[in-house]
Enzyme design. Structure first.
Site, mmCIF file in Angstrom:
data_model
loop_
_atom_site.group_PDB
_atom_site.id
_atom_site.type_symbol
_atom_site.label_atom_id
_atom_site.label_comp_id
_atom_site.label_asym_id
_atom_site.label_seq_id
_atom_site.Cartn_x
_atom_site.Cartn_y
_atom_site.Cartn_z
ATOM 1 N N CYS A 70 26.657 21.845 41.159
ATOM 2 C CA CYS A 70 25.411 21.872 41.915
ATOM 3 C C CYS A 70 25.009 23.342 42.034
ATOM 4 O O CYS A 70 25.745 24.134 42.640
ATOM 5 C CB CYS A 70 25.676 21.264 43.289
ATOM 6 N N CYS A 181 19.013 22.833 38.034
ATOM 7 C CA CYS A 181 19.492 21.872 39.034
ATOM 8 C C CYS A 181 20.047 20.709 38.227
ATOM 9 O O CYS A 181 19.379 20.208 37.315
ATOM 10 C CB CYS A 181 18.336 21.395 39.913
#
Ligand code: DGL
Length: 260
Positions: A70, A181
């Site tokens: 992440c 992302c």
């Protein structure tokens, strides 16, 4: 022992998917902090607390290394986590370096990520080092995380959202779109439609997993397990038939996205 892979939600499955290709004999523990997703619109301190809790949980289950799959959690927490724990902790950052290195004359690079990743010091420092000619543009796309969590990857609403967010830019000016992302990898087909075929879509999954392989090798930590994956959602095991069917669907979607 297992390899831990952490994300706020389903984004990190893109890294797990790649890890299962590169290191198929390892066992994995996938932890999604679904009680708190999306991270990208939260404050750094709050994210650090969530990731620290998740990491302690994973350590109790017995992991030998972890990928914070992440970009947002990496920006917010990785330095502190590395100072607290001794296992290898790998993070993710938008793959700006390779994108800029391949930059074509007169072309630009777009980095799409969450608002937190784009405003944090980690990315600012990276840009300071590599964006010498100021050819990098930053585009926050927080809604894509919500669409992804609802498994809404190709709806007219997704298309409309991306079309609207990209409206101020000229797609043909970009030699690369960096997917900063991990959730954004589920939308590669739509991105590929909205940009010309000459725009390369770059994500960091392969690089991160190769780095993990090197670290495990160097530490003599590679194992011949059975390639099992245990899934957890905010500390609760996700192993109902519905959960497993969802993960199968998501892996299939990621398999399709490998074409782009
Ligand atoms: N998947 C995460 C990332 O790579 C963030 C998603 C979120 O906002 O929770 O940045």
């Amino acid at each position: 022992m297992k390899i831990g892979i952490f994300d706020s939600g389903i984004g990190g499955l893109t890294v797990l998917h790649q890890a299962m290709i590169t290191l198929p004999e390892e066992d994995y523990l996938y932890y999604a902090d679904t009680d708190h997703v999306p991270y990208g619109i939260r404050q750094k301190e709050e994210i650090l607390e969530f990731v620290d809790d998740a990491l302690r949980f994973m350590l109790e289950k017995g992991i030998k290394a972890v990928i914070i799959a992440c970009n947002t959690a990496t920006s917010a927490a990785i330095q502190t986590l590395r100072s607290r724990y001794t296992i290898p902790i790998l993070g993710m950052e938008p793959a700006v370096k390779p994108a800029v290195a391949r930059e074509e004359e007169g072309k630009r690079v777009m980095v799409a990520a969450t608002p937190l990743t784009l405003r944090e010091e980690k990315l600012r420092n990276l840009l300071h080092q590599v964006d010498k000619h100021h050819t990098v543009d930053l585009l926050p796309l927080p809604e894509l995380v919500r669409f992804a969590e609802r498994e809404e990857f190709t709806s007219p609403a997704v298309e409309e959202y991306l079309t609207q967010e990209l409206a101020p830019y000229r797609a043909e000016e970009y030699s690369a779109l960096v997917l900063g992302c991990t959730h954004f990898n589920y939308f590669k087909d739509t991105f590929a439609r909205l940009f010309p075929s000459s725009t390369e879509l770059i994500d960091g999954s392969v690089g991160t997993v190769n780095h993990l392989q090197d670290i495990l090798q160097a530490g003599n930590l590679l194992e011949h397990g059975s390639g099992c994956v245990e899934y957890y959602r905010s500390g609760r095991k996700a192993d109902s038939p519905a959960d497993l069917a969802r993960y199968r669907r998501l892996h299939l979607r990621l398999e399709e996205m490998l074409r782009f």
